[in-house]
Motif scaffolding. Structure first.
Motif, PDB file in Angstrom:
ATOM      1  N   SER A  19       0.835  -1.214   0.000  1.00  0.00           N
ATOM      2  CA  SER A  19       0.000   0.000   0.000  1.00  0.00           C
ATOM      3  C   SER A  19       0.864   1.256   0.000  1.00  0.00           C
ATOM      4  N   GLY A  20       1.868   1.282   0.858  1.00  0.00           N
ATOM      5  CA  GLY A  20       2.773   2.430   0.884  1.00  0.00           C
ATOM      6  C   GLY A  20       3.526   2.596  -0.418  1.00  0.00           C
ATOM      7  N   ASN A  25       6.152   5.413  -2.856  1.00  0.00           N
ATOM      8  CA  ASN A  25       7.306   4.730  -3.449  1.00  0.00           C
ATOM      9  C   ASN A  25       7.784   3.640  -2.490  1.00  0.00           C
ATOM     10  N   ARG A  26       8.900   3.001  -2.853  1.00  0.00           N
ATOM     11  CA  ARG A  26       9.418   1.895  -2.044  1.00  0.00           C
ATOM     12  C   ARG A  26       9.815   2.339  -0.643  1.00  0.00           C
ATOM     13  N   LEU A  31       8.971   2.098   5.109  1.00  0.00           N
ATOM     14  CA  LEU A  31       8.735   2.784   6.377  1.00  0.00           C
ATOM     15  C   LEU A  31       7.421   2.321   7.012  1.00  0.00           C
ATOM     16  N   ALA A  32       6.359   2.227   6.213  1.00  0.00           N
ATOM     17  CA  ALA A  32       5.079   1.740   6.734  1.00  0.00           C
ATOM     18  C   ALA A  32       5.215   0.314   7.257  1.00  0.00           C
ATOM     19  N   PHE A  33       5.941  -0.513   6.509  1.00  0.00           N
ATOM     20  CA  PHE A  33       6.179  -1.892   6.920  1.00  0.00           C
ATOM     21  C   PHE A  33       6.911  -1.946   8.263  1.00  0.00           C
ATOM     22  N   LEU A  34       7.993  -1.166   8.378  1.00  0.00           N
ATOM     23  CA  LEU A  34       8.784  -1.183   9.613  1.00  0.00           C
ATOM     24  C   LEU A  34       7.995  -0.642  10.804  1.00  0.00           C
TER      25      LEU A  34
END
Length: 173
Positions: A19-20, A25-26, A31-34
């Motif tokens: 989604s992020g 971008n990646r 960042l959203a994942f972390l």
């Protein structure tokens, strides 16, 4: 039970990353994942065995496929978003607000200038999303119609007077 909810919480992470990545971008995806992977409450709730991880999983998956469908005009993404929207009603009761998220996202997308054929294809995709989610929702709808008291008990004991009378004016509460 704990293994299932911990797994569902873990499976939400790729959708949060995607989604992020789809929105920006990646780096934003990472960042959203972390942040989601290290956040305290989602991890604690996932490992205790509560149903909240289902809300996170279905919301992240729905949001990813909805944004992707709107950006890429992909009917398959709208159908996948519909599947996740329909399945979300079987998870956590807070998922009942997700149809409003879909309508808000579609409304925000459609208020921007778009070619007429693009608007038509987005409306067709949203119709597919709604139809697919309704088909997935039909067994639960059957249960709602046969046992409305049991289905709405948790909601109404927290929002209405089923458990105890409301003593103060509702607006003040």
């Amino acid at each position: 039970l704990k293994l299932v909810t911990a797994s569902v919480g873990f499976l939400a992470l790729p959708f949060i990353y995607l989604s992020g990545k789809e929105i920006a971008n990646r780096k934003v995806g990472l960042l959203a994942f972390l942040l989601a992977a290290s956040a305290y409450w989602p991890n604690v709730v996932s490992r205790v065995g509560l149903r909240l991880p289902f809300y996170i999983f279905f919301t992240a998956a729905l949001f990813y496929f909805l944004v992707r469908g709107l950006r890429r005009n992909s009917r398959n993404d709208f159908i996948l978003a519909g599947i996740f929207l329909g399945l979300s009603f079987y998870g956590y009761s807070a998922d009942r607000i997700l149809p409003l998220l879909v309508l808000a996202a579609a409304g925000l997308f459609l208020i921007h200038r778009q070619p007429a054929d693009r608007r038509t294809s987005v409306m067709t995709g949203l119709t597919a999303l709604i139809a697919v989610s309704f088909v997935v929702f039909i067994p639960l709808l059957s249960y709602i119609l046969s046992e409305p008291d049991l289905f709405f008990q948790r909601t109404f004991t927290r929002m209405a007077y089923w458990e105890r009378p409301i003593s103060d004016p509702v607006l003040l509460i």
